[in-house]
Design an enzyme around this catalytic site. Structure first.
Site, mmCIF file in Angstrom:
data_model
loop_
_atom_site.group_PDB
_atom_site.id
_atom_site.type_symbol
_atom_site.label_atom_id
_atom_site.label_comp_id
_atom_site.label_asym_id
_atom_site.label_seq_id
_atom_site.Cartn_x
_atom_site.Cartn_y
_atom_site.Cartn_z
ATOM 1 N N GLY A 22 0.687 -1.375 -0.174
ATOM 2 C CA GLY A 22 -0.237 -0.057 -0.363
ATOM 3 C C GLY A 22 0.899 1.101 0.194
ATOM 4 C CB CYS A 23 0.918 4.508 1.672
ATOM 5 S SG CYS A 23 1.434 6.244 2.579
ATOM 6 C CG PHE A 24 5.489 4.429 -1.556
ATOM 7 C CD1 PHE A 24 5.745 5.987 -1.299
ATOM 8 C CD2 PHE A 24 5.885 4.535 -2.747
ATOM 9 C CE1 PHE A 24 5.459 6.966 -2.097
ATOM 10 C CE2 PHE A 24 6.115 5.828 -3.569
ATOM 11 C CZ PHE A 24 5.729 6.762 -3.295
ATOM 12 C CE1 TYR A 179 -3.802 7.545 3.176
ATOM 13 C CE2 TYR A 179 -1.166 7.463 4.162
ATOM 14 C CZ TYR A 179 -2.248 6.528 3.698
ATOM 15 O OH TYR A 179 -1.907 5.475 2.375
#
Length: 202
Positions: A22-24, A179
């Site tokens: 997912g989000c790095f 986030y």
């Protein structure tokens, strides 16, 4: 898979592990906290577009994953230990993305360069599946060219630059925390893995 000569050793005493979760930003943040990890580099891999930009990858169609190249000292932390942490820091039952991030660039995967690495990853998948009691759909893929992400993505989670977010102007480090919480990453990982989740609550 057909494997060529081993490519995991990039320098004396250092090996690499490439994963997509997912989000790095989140994967980088998690693994830079692990003893024996020398660096975690955000980037793109697995697709057909050469030297892709974040805009291209996030728009879709390049085939690339947001991925992280983990450089580690195998005398301190083993590949299998890192993979066990990786699977317990994602949702390996989700093939369409990770947490609130959906689409091809946010899919999870493990990338391997040799038959030995493939076996280690296969063992990690089996262990994760046994412990979770659910089918693991995260694939093991042959390593392709890894492209470093733009400089502003590196170490985003601890950056001091002011960025505009939906919460208003925030330092990168604060924007990252907001986030991650809004995406409910840790909430879902805790739900899946309980006390086995290695990074939740850090």
């Amino acid at each position: 898979m057909v494997f060529g000569q081993a490519t995991s050793v990039i320098a004396a005493g250092t090996e690499t592990l490439i994963v997509a979760g997912g989000c790095f930003w989140c994967v980088e943040s998690d693994f830079e906290s692990v003893d024996g990890v020398q660096a975690a580099i955000s980037g793109y891999t697995g697709g057909s577009t050469k030297s892709p930009t974040y805009k291209q990858v996030s728009r879709g169609g390049t085939g690339h994953y947001e991925a992280v190249k983990i450089l580690f000292d195998p005398d301190i932390v083993r590949r299998d230990q890192l993979l066990n942490k990786f699977f317990r820091s994602i949702d390996p039952t989700d093939a369409g993305g990770q947490f609130c991030d959906r689409g091809e660039s946010y899919r999870a995967a493990v990338f391997v360069a040799t038959a030995a690495e493939n076996q280690t990853a296969t063992n990690a998948v089996k262990a994760a599946q046994t412990d979770l009691g659910q089918k693991v759909v995260t694939p093991i893929l042959k390593t392709q060219t890894f492209y470093d992400a733009e400089a502003y993505h590196q170490d985003y989670y601890k950056g001091k630059k002011i960025v505009l977010t939906r919460f208003g102007p925030k330092r990168q480090s604060e924007a990252y925390k907001r986030y991650r919480k809004a995406c409910k990453r840790d909430e879902r990982v805790k739900q899946l893995w309980g006390d086995s989740a290695p990074f939740v609550g850090d």
